[in-house]
Write a protein that holds these residues in place. Sequence first.
Motif, PDB file in Angstrom:
ATOM      1  N   HIS A   1       1.119  28.026 -26.937  1.00  0.00           N
ATOM      2  CA  HIS A   1       1.153  26.588 -26.670  1.00  0.00           C
ATOM      3  C   HIS A   1      -0.186  26.054 -26.138  1.00  0.00           C
ATOM      4  CE1 HIS A   1       5.491  26.093 -27.317  1.00  0.00           C
ATOM      5  NE2 HIS A   1       5.615  27.297 -26.790  1.00  0.00           N
ATOM      6  N   ARG A   2      -1.223  26.903 -26.133  1.00  0.00           N
ATOM      7  CA  ARG A   2      -2.493  26.480 -25.542  1.00  0.00           C
ATOM      8  C   ARG A   2      -3.112  25.295 -26.281  1.00  0.00           C
ATOM      9  NH1 ARG A   2      -5.437  28.725 -21.821  1.00  0.00           N
ATOM     10  NH2 ARG A   2      -4.265  30.678 -21.974  1.00  0.00           N
ATOM     11  N   ALA A   3      -3.000  25.269 -27.605  1.00  0.00           N
ATOM     12  CA  ALA A   3      -3.605  24.177 -28.363  1.00  0.00           C
ATOM     13  C   ALA A   3      -3.007  22.837 -27.944  1.00  0.00           C
ATOM     14  CB  ALA A   3      -3.413  24.407 -29.858  1.00  0.00           C
ATOM     15  N   GLY A   4      -1.684  22.786 -27.820  1.00  0.00           N
ATOM     16  CA  GLY A   4      -1.042  21.547 -27.393  1.00  0.00           C
ATOM     17  C   GLY A   4      -1.414  21.172 -25.975  1.00  0.00           C
ATOM     18  N   MET A   5      -1.513  22.166 -25.088  1.00  0.00           N
ATOM     19  CA  MET A   5      -1.895  21.910 -23.709  1.00  0.00           C
ATOM     20  C   MET A   5      -3.320  21.348 -23.638  1.00  0.00           C
ATOM     21  SD  MET A   5      -0.234  25.386 -22.058  1.00  0.00           S
ATOM     22  CE  MET A   5      -0.737  25.087 -20.355  1.00  0.00           C
ATOM     23  N   ARG A   6      -4.234  21.954 -24.406  1.00  0.00           N
ATOM     24  CA  ARG A   6      -5.632  21.501 -24.398  1.00  0.00           C
ATOM     25  C   ARG A   6      -5.743  20.103 -25.005  1.00  0.00           C
ATOM     26  NH1 ARG A   6      -9.886  24.614 -23.547  1.00  0.00           N
ATOM     27  NH2 ARG A   6     -11.086  23.505 -25.157  1.00  0.00           N
ATOM     28  N   ALA A   7      -4.946  19.837 -26.032  1.00  0.00           N
ATOM     29  CA  ALA A   7      -5.004  18.521 -26.661  1.00  0.00           C
ATOM     30  C   ALA A   7      -4.622  17.426 -25.673  1.00  0.00           C
ATOM     31  CB  ALA A   7      -4.090  18.487 -27.882  1.00  0.00           C
ATOM     32  N   VAL A   8      -3.572  17.679 -24.884  1.00  0.00           N
ATOM     33  CA  VAL A   8      -3.163  16.712 -23.866  1.00  0.00           C
ATOM     34  C   VAL A   8      -4.265  16.533 -22.829  1.00  0.00           C
ATOM     35  CG1 VAL A   8      -1.547  16.303 -21.973  1.00  0.00           C
ATOM     36  CG2 VAL A   8      -0.695  17.108 -24.175  1.00  0.00           C
ATOM     37  N   ALA A   9      -4.833  17.646 -22.381  1.00  0.00           N
ATOM     38  CA  ALA A   9      -5.872  17.575 -21.357  1.00  0.00           C
ATOM     39  C   ALA A   9      -7.100  16.825 -21.855  1.00  0.00           C
ATOM     40  CB  ALA A   9      -6.256  18.990 -20.911  1.00  0.00           C
ATOM     41  N   LEU A  10      -7.528  17.095 -23.075  1.00  0.00           N
ATOM     42  CA  LEU A  10      -8.705  16.422 -23.617  1.00  0.00           C
ATOM     43  C   LEU A  10      -8.457  14.929 -23.811  1.00  0.00           C
ATOM     44  CD1 LEU A  10      -9.882  19.086 -26.213  1.00  0.00           C
ATOM     45  CD2 LEU A  10     -11.155  18.324 -24.192  1.00  0.00           C
ATOM     46  N   SER A  11      -7.238  14.579 -24.208  1.00  0.00           N
ATOM     47  CA  SER A  11      -6.941  13.163 -24.436  1.00  0.00           C
ATOM     48  C   SER A  11      -6.987  12.372 -23.145  1.00  0.00           C
ATOM     49  CB  SER A  11      -5.568  13.016 -25.099  1.00  0.00           C
ATOM     50  OG  SER A  11      -4.527  13.373 -24.187  1.00  0.00           O
ATOM     51  N   ILE A  12      -6.714  13.032 -22.011  1.00  0.00           N
ATOM     52  CA  ILE A  12      -6.698  12.330 -20.724  1.00  0.00           C
ATOM     53  C   ILE A  12      -8.033  12.458 -19.998  1.00  0.00           C
ATOM     54  CG2 ILE A  12      -5.610  12.240 -18.442  1.00  0.00           C
ATOM     55  CD1 ILE A  12      -3.029  13.231 -19.751  1.00  0.00           C
ATOM     56  N   MET A  13      -8.610  13.675 -19.989  1.00  0.00           N
ATOM     57  CA  MET A  13      -9.810  13.923 -19.203  1.00  0.00           C
ATOM     58  C   MET A  13     -11.081  13.527 -19.952  1.00  0.00           C
ATOM     59  SD  MET A  13      -8.341  14.957 -16.524  1.00  0.00           S
ATOM     60  CE  MET A  13      -9.807  15.286 -15.536  1.00  0.00           C
ATOM     61  N   GLY A  14     -11.079  13.657 -21.267  1.00  0.00           N
ATOM     62  CA  GLY A  14     -12.208  13.193 -22.059  1.00  0.00           C
ATOM     63  C   GLY A  14     -13.379  14.140 -22.158  1.00  0.00           C
ATOM     64  N   ASN A  15     -13.400  15.227 -21.409  1.00  0.00           N
ATOM     65  CA  ASN A  15     -14.481  16.198 -21.557  1.00  0.00           C
ATOM     66  C   ASN A  15     -13.924  17.598 -21.389  1.00  0.00           C
ATOM     67  OD1 ASN A  15     -15.217  17.384 -18.701  1.00  0.00           O
ATOM     68  ND2 ASN A  15     -14.917  15.188 -18.374  1.00  0.00           N
ATOM     69  N   GLN A  16     -14.555  18.562 -22.030  1.00  0.00           N
ATOM     70  CA  GLN A  16     -14.000  19.898 -22.131  1.00  0.00           C
ATOM     71  C   GLN A  16     -13.914  20.644 -20.806  1.00  0.00           C
ATOM     72  OE1 GLN A  16     -15.463  22.115 -25.428  1.00  0.00           O
ATOM     73  NE2 GLN A  16     -14.667  24.076 -24.707  1.00  0.00           N
ATOM     74  N   PRO A  17     -14.956  20.647 -19.950  1.00  0.00           N
ATOM     75  CA  PRO A  17     -14.838  21.401 -18.683  1.00  0.00           C
ATOM     76  C   PRO A  17     -13.680  20.927 -17.814  1.00  0.00           C
ATOM     77  CG  PRO A  17     -17.134  20.873 -19.127  1.00  0.00           C
ATOM     78  CD  PRO A  17     -16.328  20.101 -20.127  1.00  0.00           C
ATOM     79  N   ASP A  18     -13.546  19.606 -17.637  1.00  0.00           N
ATOM     80  CA  ASP A  18     -12.451  19.086 -16.823  1.00  0.00           C
ATOM     81  C   ASP A  18     -11.098  19.381 -17.465  1.00  0.00           C
ATOM     82  OD1 ASP A  18     -14.182  18.137 -14.942  1.00  0.00           O
ATOM     83  OD2 ASP A  18     -14.148  16.059 -15.644  1.00  0.00           O
ATOM     84  N   ALA A  19     -11.051  19.293 -18.787  1.00  0.00           N
ATOM     85  CA  ALA A  19      -9.803  19.584 -19.487  1.00  0.00           C
ATOM     86  C   ALA A  19      -9.411  21.045 -19.303  1.00  0.00           C
ATOM     87  CB  ALA A  19      -9.950  19.256 -20.975  1.00  0.00           C
ATOM     88  N   GLU A  20     -10.383  21.945 -19.375  1.00  0.00           N
ATOM     89  CA  GLU A  20     -10.083  23.363 -19.206  1.00  0.00           C
ATOM     90  C   GLU A  20      -9.592  23.647 -17.789  1.00  0.00           C
ATOM     91  OE1 GLU A  20      -9.316  27.138 -20.133  1.00  0.00           O
ATOM     92  OE2 GLU A  20      -9.897  25.546 -21.530  1.00  0.00           O
ATOM     93  N   ASP A  21     -10.205  22.999 -16.792  1.00  0.00           N
ATOM     94  CA  ASP A  21      -9.737  23.170 -15.409  1.00  0.00           C
ATOM     95  C   ASP A  21      -8.291  22.713 -15.269  1.00  0.00           C
ATOM     96  OD1 ASP A  21     -12.099  24.229 -14.541  1.00  0.00           O
ATOM     97  OD2 ASP A  21     -12.856  22.381 -13.637  1.00  0.00           O
ATOM     98  N   ALA A  22      -7.966  21.601 -15.912  1.00  0.00           N
ATOM     99  CA  ALA A  22      -6.595  21.086 -15.835  1.00  0.00           C
ATOM    100  C   ALA A  22      -5.616  22.048 -16.495  1.00  0.00           C
ATOM    101  CB  ALA A  22      -6.512  19.712 -16.501  1.00  0.00           C
ATOM    102  N   VAL A  23      -6.017  22.647 -17.607  1.00  0.00           N
ATOM    103  CA  VAL A  23      -5.148  23.619 -18.277  1.00  0.00           C
ATOM    104  C   VAL A  23      -4.954  24.856 -17.401  1.00  0.00           C
ATOM    105  CG1 VAL A  23      -4.972  25.192 -20.252  1.00  0.00           C
ATOM    106  CG2 VAL A  23      -5.678  22.828 -20.612  1.00  0.00           C
ATOM    107  N   GLN A  24      -6.015  25.304 -16.733  1.00  0.00           N
ATOM    108  CA  GLN A  24      -5.886  26.452 -15.824  1.00  0.00           C
ATOM    109  C   GLN A  24      -4.942  26.121 -14.670  1.00  0.00           C
ATOM    110  OE1 GLN A  24      -9.902  27.398 -14.703  1.00  0.00           O
ATOM    111  NE2 GLN A  24     -10.228  28.709 -16.489  1.00  0.00           N
TER     112      GLN A  24
END
Length: 336
Positions: free
Chosen positions: A49-72
Motif C-alpha cells: 500500500h506504499r504507493a497509495g500512502m505516498r500519493a496521499v502524502a505528496l498531494s498534501i505536502m507537495g514535496n518529496q522529503p516532507d511526504a516521506e516523513d509523513a509516510v514514516q
Amino acid sequence: MRQGSYSVPAERTLVRVGSVVYENPSDADLLRSAQDGDTASFGALLERHRAGMRAVALSIMGNQPDAEDAVQDASLIAFRRVGDVRQPESLGAWLRMIVRNSCRSRLRSTPPTTPIPDLSLLVAETDPEQIIDRHAMRDWIWQAIDELSPTLRMTVMLRHFSPRTPSYDQMAALCGIPVGTVRSRLVEARKKLVEAMVSTADSMHADVLAASRESAREAVETLAAAEQGRFAELTAERWTPDAAYYAGRQRVGDRNFLIRGMAGDLEAGVRQHFVSAVTSRDTTIWEMDMVNPPDAPDHCPPAVAWLMTMKDGRMDQLRLFHAPGVRDSRTPNAQA
C-alpha cells in the motif's frame, strides 16, 4: 489464448500465518499474521500500500522529503494500531487516513498524534490491568525500541507512545534541547526503529505486557502510598539514592524536594488518578489526571505525565510534562 497474446506469471509470494503457509496472500492473510506479531507480514502490507500512502502524502505536502516523513510517521502509527483493524478490505483506506492525518498535523506545525480513545473514558476504569491490556504495545515493537540509544528511545516514546503527545516545542523544553535537535532525533529514531524491527523480527521478545502491567501497579501503589503518608518510605525503596527532579537538563531538586512537593499538593486537596503506563528498558511514562479542590480549581494543571529515566530498575530522574495548553511558566513542585 489468441495468437500473439501472452501472459506474465504472477509473482509468487509465500507467507506463514500461524501453521498455514499462503501463496500470494491477501490483505486479510497478511493482516492476520501481522496481528499475531509477524513483522515481515506487516512490512509486506506497507509495501503493498506504499504507493497509495505516498500519493496521499505528496498531494498534501507537495514535496518529496516532507511526504516521506509523513509516510514514516504513519507507518509507525499503523504499527502501533494494527491490532485495531477488524475489516481487511478497509486496510488501504485506513493507512491512507493515517497518512492524511499525519500530513495535516505537520502542516499545523504540531507532531501527528496517534488515534486514541477519549482519555476521560479511561479514568472510569479502576483496574490498571484493563487499561494496559487495551493499550499495550506488541512485544516486538518494544523490543525494537529497546535497540535505540537512550536519547532516541526517550524522544520516540514521547512522540509516538505518550497518550498526550507533546508538541516539538514542549519536547524541546522537557528534554532541554533545541527544537531542531528534537526533529533530527525523530528522523534518526524512525530510521533506526525500522532497522531494529527488521533485525529483531525473528528473535525472542521480552514480555512487555507484563512489564507494563507491573509499571501500572507501581503507579497506583505510588499514589496510594502518598495518600497514606508512606511516600518517603516507598521512594526510598523504589528510587535511587540520587533520584532528582529535572527541568530539561537542569537538576532542580532532590528526592526530598519531590516528597515535599507531593505532600504540599495533598495538603492542598489535589489528587491524581492513574490513566496509563508505558515502559521500556530505561524509560517509563506514567499518565495521570489531576483533580483540584473545589475552592482552588486552578491549583494544578488538569493532567500530568511523569517521564522517568530508570537506572537498574529504579527511578533516577523525573521530568513532568503537563497537558497542552496549560500554563507552565512557574517552577513546578513534585506534582504541579
